[in-house]
Design a protein around this motif. Sequence first.
Motif: not given
Length: 416
Positions: A280-292
């Motif tokens: 879950l932590g990894q997916a949210r880190q990847a999500l931040l990059a996807a949005r940025s």
Amino acid sequence: MSLSVHDILLLPGLQALRWRAGQAGGHHTVRWPYVAENASISDWVRGGELVFVTGINQPRDETNLLQLVREAHARDCAGLVVLTGPLFIHDIPASVLAEAERLKLPLIEQPYELPMVVVTEAIGSALVQAQWLGSSRLQLIEQLLDASVVDATLLAHRAGRLHIDLHQPRQVLVLQLDGTAELFRSLAPEAAEAQLQAFRQCVMQLLDSRLHALGQALPVVTQGDQWVALLPLAADGEPNRHRDGAQRLLQALNAPEGPLRVYAGLSAPCPDATDFPRGLGQARQALLAARSFPERLGLCCFEELGVLELLVAIRDRNLLDRFLRSTLGPLLSHETGMAPVLIQTLEAWMQANGNLVAAAQRLGVHRNTLNNRMQQIQSLIGLDLDSPMHRLNIAVALMIWRLSFNASSQPPSASV
């Protein structure tokens, strides 16, 4: 846990029900049974109903049955059950079956000899059981994601009772809804709310459909504007399979003209349930990059992060801010309160590896304009743009700026 149309036909005592068309929609979730008594059902259903058509109180000819099939599809009903026998509806016309098949709307035939009370009682009991099981499964998945279940014996007992395989490898997918504020600025509150809820329902429907197609489906966890799904992996991993599936999901949801859109982050494989919090932590880190980073097209996998993995893992925000100020501080100060034109110009130039023509094309400006901007940038930051070390510092600082811009929705300034 939801009850599908396919599940209905497997209930004890309902063996007389038989598929006639639309088996491709067998995964549709049944919310409750509804007996149609009017010529039209459009005003009486809201989606998820398994509609029973008897012909007792309302004549049902071929034209009307075609109308009901189309209305049920338009209103997202789970399916139609047509009661047949010698008194009212003798048989189901071929045109009706063909239309249901075309629309992938489940159409089931029920003989009048099978009492309606038997069918509705069986479905009602199954819905109650499914609701209890679904609620219990969802609760356990939430506890697994936040690592709040510490007793291994109790966990194994609960998982077995709820039919959850703790040792099935999975990936964590996190979807993030964006654009809500823009939606409410552009529409009246009631219209905006209706569009928002319809979009959220569409996300859940597509996610549920994807999970059921994969098999071994677990409940989707909703947390504010995020959805967390656990995607099963085969023994050989198949991580790209889920990346491609997530990309197709985004393409189906993100209309070019609409303010609402969804971003996605995908974790590395999780060998078993004890790895879900990490995933879950990894997916949210990847999500931040996807949005940025727009070039990621709304999707990022944790294993694609590269140096971003190091940046998002740094807990001391001041450390990142100091590096950003020391590298791009004068540029940030210059653009405080205005559109970050020079920052975006520098970013495009870096992405083009210093090629002025390619960077100008990326930005849609004349090469001379870009050249003037780059001279202004170099005079502000005082770095040698030909130096590999300075370029590396600039690249990392731009990544921090992107992450900061996304987190605050405002360009970070030197005083951040």
